[in-house]
Design an enzyme around this catalytic site. Structure first.
Site, mmCIF file in Angstrom:
data_model
loop_
_atom_site.group_PDB
_atom_site.id
_atom_site.type_symbol
_atom_site.label_atom_id
_atom_site.label_comp_id
_atom_site.label_asym_id
_atom_site.label_seq_id
_atom_site.Cartn_x
_atom_site.Cartn_y
_atom_site.Cartn_z
ATOM 1 N N TYR A 14 39.761 34.719 52.427
ATOM 2 C CA TYR A 14 41.016 33.808 52.030
ATOM 3 C C TYR A 14 41.073 34.356 50.435
ATOM 4 O O TYR A 14 42.170 34.793 50.106
ATOM 5 C CB TYR A 14 40.819 32.474 52.053
ATOM 6 C CG TYR A 14 41.305 31.655 51.245
ATOM 7 C CD1 TYR A 14 42.424 30.952 51.712
ATOM 8 C CD2 TYR A 14 41.195 31.179 49.929
ATOM 9 C CE1 TYR A 14 43.382 30.213 50.948
ATOM 10 C CE2 TYR A 14 41.922 30.366 48.963
ATOM 11 C CZ TYR A 14 42.948 29.723 49.721
ATOM 12 O OH TYR A 14 43.791 28.859 48.991
ATOM 13 N N ASP A 97 40.390 25.458 37.323
ATOM 14 C CA ASP A 97 38.943 25.288 38.053
ATOM 15 C C ASP A 97 39.213 24.368 39.076
ATOM 16 O O ASP A 97 39.813 23.157 39.068
ATOM 17 C CB ASP A 97 38.104 24.523 37.052
ATOM 18 C CG ASP A 97 37.659 25.587 35.698
ATOM 19 O OD1 ASP A 97 37.637 26.626 36.072
ATOM 20 O OD2 ASP A 97 37.503 24.812 34.681
#
Length: 125
Positions: A14, A97
């Site tokens: 991915y 994040d």
């Protein structure tokens, strides 16, 4: 059910496909009826066409992913990956994040992706 190693390998694929700007390759990792909830708490996208459009948009804007911790498997059908998204937001360089938690179908494709991040996870650099 895919094993932990296979799920972790998909998570890393991915990232590789995303960073290569290969939105179609990322979407190919998903089941046809998969969902993406990014971020958690928003209306999930459902189905391959919506998921492909999501990744086409993200990759076209030059976003890049940096893995910051090893992929984590489970004793079930889920795995997680923590990474930083490097992108431009409001014309400024930013790092977001994120921890993605993905579930997998028996065929090894992603059935759902839930991106865990909030406003305090966005850092302008």
């Amino acid at each position: 059910m895919p094993d932990s190693a296979a799920m972790k390998a998909t998570l890393l694929a991915y990232v590789e496909r995303f960073n290569a700007g290969d939105a179609e390759g990322v979407a190919a990792l998903y089941a046809d009826d998969a969902t993406v909830e990014d971020p958690v708490g928003t209306q999930p996208l459902a189905g391959k066409p919506a998921i492909l459009a999501f990744y086409q948009h993200a990759t076209s804007r030059g976003a890049r992913l940096e893995v910051v911790a090893p992929a984590r498997g489970s004793h079930g059908n889920a795995a997680a990956l923590t990474f930083a998204v490097h992108a431009r937001l409001d014309g400024r360089a930013a790092r977001v994040d994120v921890t993605d938690i993905m579930t997998f179908g028996a065929d090894g494709r992603i059935q759902s992706m839930r991106a865990h991040w909030g406003p305090d996870d966005v850092h302008f650099v």
